[in-house]
Write an enzyme that holds these catalytic residues in place. Structure first.
Site, short mmCIF file in Angstrom:
data_model
loop_
_atom_site.label_atom_id
_atom_site.label_comp_id
_atom_site.label_asym_id
_atom_site.label_seq_id
_atom_site.Cartn_x
_atom_site.Cartn_y
_atom_site.Cartn_z
N CYS A 98 0.83 -1.20 0.00
CA CYS A 98 0.00 0.00 0.00
C CYS A 98 0.87 1.26 0.00
O CYS A 98 1.48 1.59 -1.01
CB CYS A 98 -0.99 -0.02 1.17
N HIS A 187 -3.83 -4.90 0.44
CA HIS A 187 -3.35 -5.37 1.74
C HIS A 187 -3.50 -6.89 1.87
O HIS A 187 -4.47 -7.37 2.45
CB HIS A 187 -4.13 -4.69 2.87
N GLU A 189 -2.00 -8.68 3.84
CA GLU A 189 -1.83 -9.03 5.26
C GLU A 189 -3.11 -8.81 6.07
O GLU A 189 -3.24 -9.33 7.19
CB GLU A 189 -0.68 -8.21 5.87
#
Length: 280
Positions: A98, A187, A189
């Site tokens: 990001c 993202h 994660e």
């Protein structure tokens, strides 16, 4: 030989993420860390950077997301850009997520700024082009869903940077420079609950309006991100396994899904010792 990595943390932990995941460091370790590795964290947004001697210690670096603008000229952002250029000259592996993705693009000579179409919040379909060097053995594009939470984007990249993926919202969803730098706009994660938490925070700060928040929550309810394939992609890149697996295992990607390596560590126990983290 023990591999060692550093997370360049560009965000402050929210109470929710700190309580549930041990902070954003814990979120990234759950995605990337494997048994026997050493992981350090540097709070670069606070001005805590690795010195020249420390940069030699690491096999790779991860630049996280942030609520700050990658196109700003804050002192720590300028220092981060300088560090990226230094790591690039050392041929160190760097994964940017990001804000980190945008920082990498800017450091390489690209242009970043506000997204022309505004905020992107939710789960979005990401298209990988079969013309990219990573997927030359594939007969059709790979399509993976990914959590998005950003209002800035990469506008331009130098010609030597390879665009890996795009979406109907963002022209540059992922890119690679050489074999040592990769950026991902979304993202991989994040979990859905983290995104829902952040939508609430954005709404409270009047950064988005209620109708858009409602629409984003509905999208999150309907779609599932392909977290395991993204985890494998990012982990294998950071640890130098990506080129090997693509070149030696053309069946790694089948039916528009990257197969997850079940041998990766799940639900790691994370032991903290100052900035040093060892996965036991």
């Amino acid at each position: 030989m023990i591999m060692r990595f550093a997370v360049l943390l560009c965000a402050e932990d929210t109470d929710y993420v700190k309580k549930k995941y041990g902070g954003y460091l814990g979120v990234f370790l759950r995605m990337l860390a494997e048994e026997g590795e050493l992981w350090d964290v540097f709070h670069v947004a606070r001005g805590n950077f690795p010195d020249e001697q420390q940069t030699q210690l690491y096999d790779g670096f991860v630049i996280t997301g942030s609520c700050n603008d990658a196109h700003s000229d804050d002192a720590w952002i300028i220092e981060l850009l300088s560090l990226v250029n230094k790591l690039d000259s050392m041929n160190k592996k760097i994964l940017g997520i990001c804000f980190g993705h945008q920082i990498l693009a800017r450091a390489l000579g690209g242009k970043v700024g506000r997204a022309l179409s505004g905020w992107d919040l939710g789960v979005r379909t990401i298209n990988f082009s079969p013309s990219t060097k990573m997927f030359t053995r594939l007969e059709k594009p790979v399509v993976l869903s990914l959590i998005e939470c950003h209002r800035d984007e990469v506008h331009e990249l130098p010609s030597e940077v390879e665009v890996l993926a795009w979406s109907d919202k963002t022209r540059v969803e992922a890119f690679r420079y050489g074999d040592h730098i990769m950026g991902v706009q979304g993202h991989p994660e994040y979990t859905k609950d983290i995104l829902l938490h952040l939508i609430d925070k954005l709404l409270q700060r009047n950064l988005i309006e209620e109708p858009y928040a409602v629409k984003a929550r509905a999208n999150i309810e309907e779609m599932e991100p392909d977290r395991e394939p993204w985890k494998e992609l990012c982990t294998n890149f950071l640890k130098g396994r990506l080129d090997y697996e693509i070149n030696h295992n053309p069946n790694m990607v089948k039916d528009n899904v990257i197969n997850y390596n079940s041998n990766m560590v799940k639900d790691n126990e994370i032991n903290h010792n100052t900035s040093l983290v060892k996965i036991m």
